[in-house]
Design an enzyme around this catalytic site. Structure first.
Site, PDB file in Angstrom:
ATOM      1  N   ASP A 173      -3.822  -7.957  -0.881  1.00 15.00           N
ATOM      2  CA  ASP A 173      -4.642  -7.318   0.143  1.00 15.00           C
ATOM      3  C   ASP A 173      -3.756  -7.013   1.349  1.00 15.00           C
ATOM      4  O   ASP A 173      -2.995  -7.877   1.806  1.00 15.00           O
ATOM      5  CB  ASP A 173      -5.797  -8.240   0.554  1.00 15.00           C
ATOM      6  N   ASP A 190      -4.608   6.565   4.486  1.00 13.68           N
ATOM      7  CA  ASP A 190      -4.350   7.092   3.146  1.00 13.68           C
ATOM      8  C   ASP A 190      -2.856   7.141   2.859  1.00 13.68           C
ATOM      9  O   ASP A 190      -2.408   6.796   1.756  1.00 13.68           O
ATOM     10  CB  ASP A 190      -4.952   8.493   3.006  1.00 13.68           C
ATOM     11  N   GLU A 216      -8.139  -1.552   0.215  1.00 10.54           N
ATOM     12  CA  GLU A 216      -6.721  -1.862   0.386  1.00 10.54           C
ATOM     13  C   GLU A 216      -6.277  -3.008  -0.510  1.00 10.54           C
ATOM     14  O   GLU A 216      -5.271  -3.665  -0.251  1.00 10.54           O
ATOM     15  CB  GLU A 216      -6.420  -2.208   1.850  1.00 10.54           C
TER      16      GLU A 216
END
Length: 305
Positions: A173, A190, A216
């Site tokens: 993460d 992005d 993410e």
């Protein structure tokens, strides 16, 4: 094959060039670990399907025999032969020894893998490839998507249990990712995820399976890797992310990541069956501990903790 995978070059010639608009024979993998692959057949030549790495169509499914079936394409049909498989080759619910397949007809190998024989021209084939790509990959990073990963994990767990070998799972993460979106906007977020995908691919072995798991979060399957080895792999990934930088609108952005790591079976006592959900839960618990430890950290947990 449509998706870049480990393949061995064969001695057979490739498909001969066909005039524009000509229909050619293909096999499409509709379910199983090679889900989404589109394979062009050479008329008159039998192609073997099986779990051997040098099979014409390699299917790493424990329910598929090493040389499971053979397919020979004709002008508008194909002939499917079972090659003495253990779990059988099935067409329309019937176990077959040999069967003629019409355009669009499906067949099943083992418990997980279903294929379809199709005849189509270049335009239709390109459409099939795009459908397959959309089914396998997520569009932002080009990595495998969650659906494919979960199906592949199920197959890999069955293989690990059958052969008593380790299978590690790493859940990653990005730390404080919301700050990137808040400060620089979602376009920057992005770009950060695309950059991270490239960094992760560079840190992994070719045989490791990497997917974007959502938002993410990224996830990795590492075959025949113990908990110690998976922790070392996690540290390599963590350091690679920490070193990475990307620029957006003149601003240089650095990222860090936290990783939770676990392994199946890990220890001989856990060579029995464990659900994929339990493996994911353990990795998620390890990831939580990495976050609690201050982030930019790797925590490894065996499945008994």
């Amino acid at each position: 094959m449509m998706v870049d995978r480990d393949t061995l070059p064969g001695d057979e010639p490739g498909p001969a060039a066909a005039p524009p608009g000509a229909r050619r024979p293909y096999l499409v993998v509709l379910s199983g670990p090679q889900f989404g692959d589109l394979v062009e057949l050479v008329p008159g030549q039998e192609i073997a399907i099986g779990r051997r790495a040098d099979a014409g169509i390699f299917i790493p499914d424990e329910g598929v025999s090493r040389r499971h079936a053979g397919v020979t394409a004709g002008a508008d049909h194909a002939v499917l032969r079972d090659l003495g498989s253990q779990n059988g080759t099935w067409v329309e619910g019937e176990r077959i020894t040999e069967r003629r397949l019409a355009d669009g007809q499906r067949f099943q190998l083992g418990a997980h893998t279903t294929l379809k024989f199709v005849c189509c021209d270049d335009v239709e084939a390109d459409y099939q490839r795009k459908l397959a790509q959309g089914a396998l990959l997520e569009p932002l990073t080009g990595l495998y998507n969650r659906r494919y990963f979960l199906e592949r994990m199920s197959v890999e767990l069955a293989a690990a249990q059958r052969h008593g070998r380790a299978l590690s799972l790493l859940l990653l993460d990005v730390d404080h990712f919301k700050l990137v979106n808040d400060r620089l906007g979602h376009a920057a977020g992005d770009e950060a995820l695309r950059m991270l995908a490239r960094v992760l691919l560079g840190a992994l072995r070719k045989e490791d399976v990497l997917a974007r798991f959502g938002g993410e979060e990224f996830i990795v399957l590492a075959r025949e890797t113990t908990l110690t080895g998976a922790h070392a792999l996690g540290e390599r990934i963590r350091k690679a992310v920490e070193r990475s930088r990307f620029s957006f609108d003149g601003a240089e952005v650095a990222l860090t990541a936290s990783l939770g790591v676990t392994v199946f079976p890990g220890e001989p006592a856990f060579a029995g069956g464990r659900a994929g959900g339990e493996l994911l839960e353990t990795a998620d618990r390890a990831l939580y501990r990495a976050k609690q430890a201050g982030r930019n950290a790797v925590v490894a947990l065996s499945m008994d903790r």
